[in-house]
Design an enzyme around this catalytic site. Sequence first.
Site, PDB file in Angstrom:
ATOM      1  N   CYS A 197       0.846  -1.192   0.000  1.00  0.00           N
ATOM      2  CA  CYS A 197       0.000   0.000   0.000  1.00  0.00           C
ATOM      3  C   CYS A 197       0.883   1.244   0.000  1.00  0.00           C
ATOM      4  CB  CYS A 197      -0.965  -0.009   1.180  1.00  0.00           C
ATOM      5  SG  CYS A 197      -0.223  -0.282   2.800  1.00  0.00           S
ATOM      6  N   SER A 233       3.138  -2.269   4.112  1.00  0.00           N
ATOM      7  CA  SER A 233       3.106  -0.824   3.896  1.00  0.00           C
ATOM      8  C   SER A 233       4.361  -0.400   3.151  1.00  0.00           C
ATOM      9  CB  SER A 233       3.056  -0.086   5.234  1.00  0.00           C
ATOM     10  OG  SER A 233       4.332  -0.113   5.871  1.00  0.00           O
ATOM     11  N   ASP A 234       4.285   0.730   2.460  1.00  0.00           N
ATOM     12  CA  ASP A 234       5.524   1.381   2.056  1.00  0.00           C
ATOM     13  C   ASP A 234       6.204   1.856   3.335  1.00  0.00           C
ATOM     14  OD1 ASP A 234       7.556   2.449   0.518  1.00  0.00           O
ATOM     15  OD2 ASP A 234       6.200   3.345  -0.942  1.00  0.00           O
ATOM     16  N   CYS A 235       7.470   2.180   3.228  1.00  0.00           N
ATOM     17  CA  CYS A 235       8.249   2.373   4.453  1.00  0.00           C
ATOM     18  C   CYS A 235       7.853   3.642   5.206  1.00  0.00           C
ATOM     19  CB  CYS A 235       9.726   2.351   4.122  1.00  0.00           C
ATOM     20  SG  CYS A 235      10.227   0.712   3.546  1.00  0.00           S
ATOM     21  N   ALA A 237       4.836   4.360   5.909  1.00  0.00           N
ATOM     22  CA  ALA A 237       3.507   4.819   5.496  1.00  0.00           C
ATOM     23  C   ALA A 237       2.488   4.664   6.627  1.00  0.00           C
ATOM     24  CB  ALA A 237       3.035   4.061   4.253  1.00  0.00           C
TER      25      ALA A 237
END
Length: 733
Positions: A197, A233-235, A237
């Site tokens: 995401c 998640s993206d880092c 996020a």
Amino acid sequence: MTLEEKINNTGSTSPGVPRLGLPAYQWWQEALHGVASSPGVNFSSSGNYSYATSFPQPILMGAAFDDALIEAVATVVSTEGRAFNNANRSGLDFWTPNINPYKDPRWGRGQETPGEDPFHLKSYVNSLIHGLQGGQDPAVKKVIATCKHFAAYDLESWEGNYRYQFNAIVPTQDLVEYYLQPFQQCARDSNVGAAMCSYNAVNGVPSCANDYLLQTILREHWGWTNDNQWVTSDCDAIQNIFMPHEYTQSREQTVADALNAGTDVNCGEYFQQHLPAAIAQGLVNETTLDQALVRQYSSLVTLGYFDGPSAMYRDLSWTDVATPASLGLAYTAAVEGITLLKNDMQTLPLDIASISSIAILGDWANATTQMQGNYYGIAPYLHSPLFAAQQLKNSTGNITVNYGSGPTQGNPTTDSWDIPLTAAMESDVIVYLGGIDISVESEGMDRYSLNWQGFQVDLINQVCAMGKPCILVSMGDQLDQTPFISNPNISAILWAGYPGMSGGDAIINLLTGKESPAGRLPVTQYPTDYVNQVAMTDMTLRPGDNNPGRTYIWYNGSAVYPFGYGLHYTNFTTAFASTENTTASYEISSLVQGCNATHQDLCSFKTFPITVTNIGQKVSDFVTLGFITGAYGPSPYPNKRLVAYERLHNVTSGSSQVASLPLTLGSLARVDEQGNTVLYPGNYALLIDEPTQSVLNFTLTGSSMILDAWPQPPATNATMNRKSKSVDDQSWF
């Protein structure tokens, strides 16, 4: 596991549970175009595992329009990833591909994608996933692919808008027909193992807390429900949900919203830090946490991770990394993608026999790591254009190469101009390699201009005014080539993107005729003024008062070069079969009733054979592109849409090959304002090639029929903000 042990393993760096024999695991590996430097990948300083095959950036591989090539590339990447894992130098899940459609030429990460067209992206990613994972549903996955960034992510930093806080306002129609199409392919049709995401919000809800996207669409509507499929998640996020999105009232509510929505892995430490209090406050249940962990670790089971040394793929080793075949494939990928845009007076290919000297100029002339773009690993070698030119020979021996870099992105001053000007004067042929690189476009950095930089235009015009064959090789992403198209002193233009470890070899061999160009632009090349006509933050596709339309599908201006454009060293004709009915009519209800597929948009309509004939003198590949157009369904009507393609190989002079273009019912369908995929009555035309060479008309009759009924978003989705609601109000879920 105890609750503490469970929570400790919710991040991308999982410590495992030593008392249970569960090893530590790093979930974050990158492999955008080869095994890449990342937290989970450990290259040695020398010797074994000190490098891996480095392919071109996806934007150039996308220009090949060759799905078999992409699967072969992904197969090499997964083989090398497995070999690194067997040496304890990598995990087995890779956070690739970036499959966001590349609709705005200013986006700094467009280079990571295959291009702007949703059908092209779907075909590309299907082949890529099969190569990475080892097929559609293998008994043992080779590695796990991760489709990112879900969803509507294509902005880094532009005029005070940052990806970490950007709220993408997207009409349902545009979301379904464009932004979500590649992810539908990943999840519903290609059985990808993981998804990521994105940082941005979609219609008011941060992607990693968006249960409409992660649960209603991804898992329920697309059926992505296996226990071994997970979302990361993206880092950081997850933290961004709290700040700067300011979506939630507390950090505890933030992690609860993300976990409840379906984000299973936190790249970062917000889960570990704040889930204990969130569970204690009753904001999220331990069973939801269990579900996330089951998804993660079940995926490792599908990889045979716990099966010991006899498990499948455990025999792969250093001898399987950067093999001669893999290195050759990296070269082929660069050759197939490089695109010829201009070739006045058939200047190319160069006649090596008549050349004694060549000037190799520009700040890309001796490029090495520049050719890799971003998200790259250590390559076994990096052959620059200069290196490749220095290998040229003719009947009298080596050809003299006069090199002059001249001004660079970081130093555009005129102090260094004498060297390239002198090199050009002393040479029979001039090749200038310039453009942009990741110092201008990259993750976290969007562009504001499509212009060539002034110092490059000035120098190019000077060296090309010397009355010699002058070839421009445009590197990096797309720039407005208008100043050079009409300049008679510039004989030819190639676009070579980020061509990877063998990029120099590919460029020089194409210039000298050892290879023939057949790449096609995977994006529209816009005029410079496009950036003044539409804001990057405008996510709508169709033309309007402050938007000339996005991509070739909707753009109502004049492109510098259109999507799908590319020249050859020969000429081709295309033709439909002589038996094809040019006035065919099909009844919609009959088409749908004859469909037994789970998803009706995948049902076959018809396969069209296209005869492609080489009427020139050079052997060459040819990419057969099929577009649908017509005034049917909701207005406005798209200009045309790519629905099929096939790359034919080595079509010899005077010979023909047949391309097969299979169309589905989804190829003909449109998306209505509610997001439903609908088959409409009307007059259709199948167009072949860019520009169009062949046309076949047909008609659909009867009543329109919905092929895919889209789940509607929450009524207040566009303005949703958790801060305005009580933490006890669960109406969001």
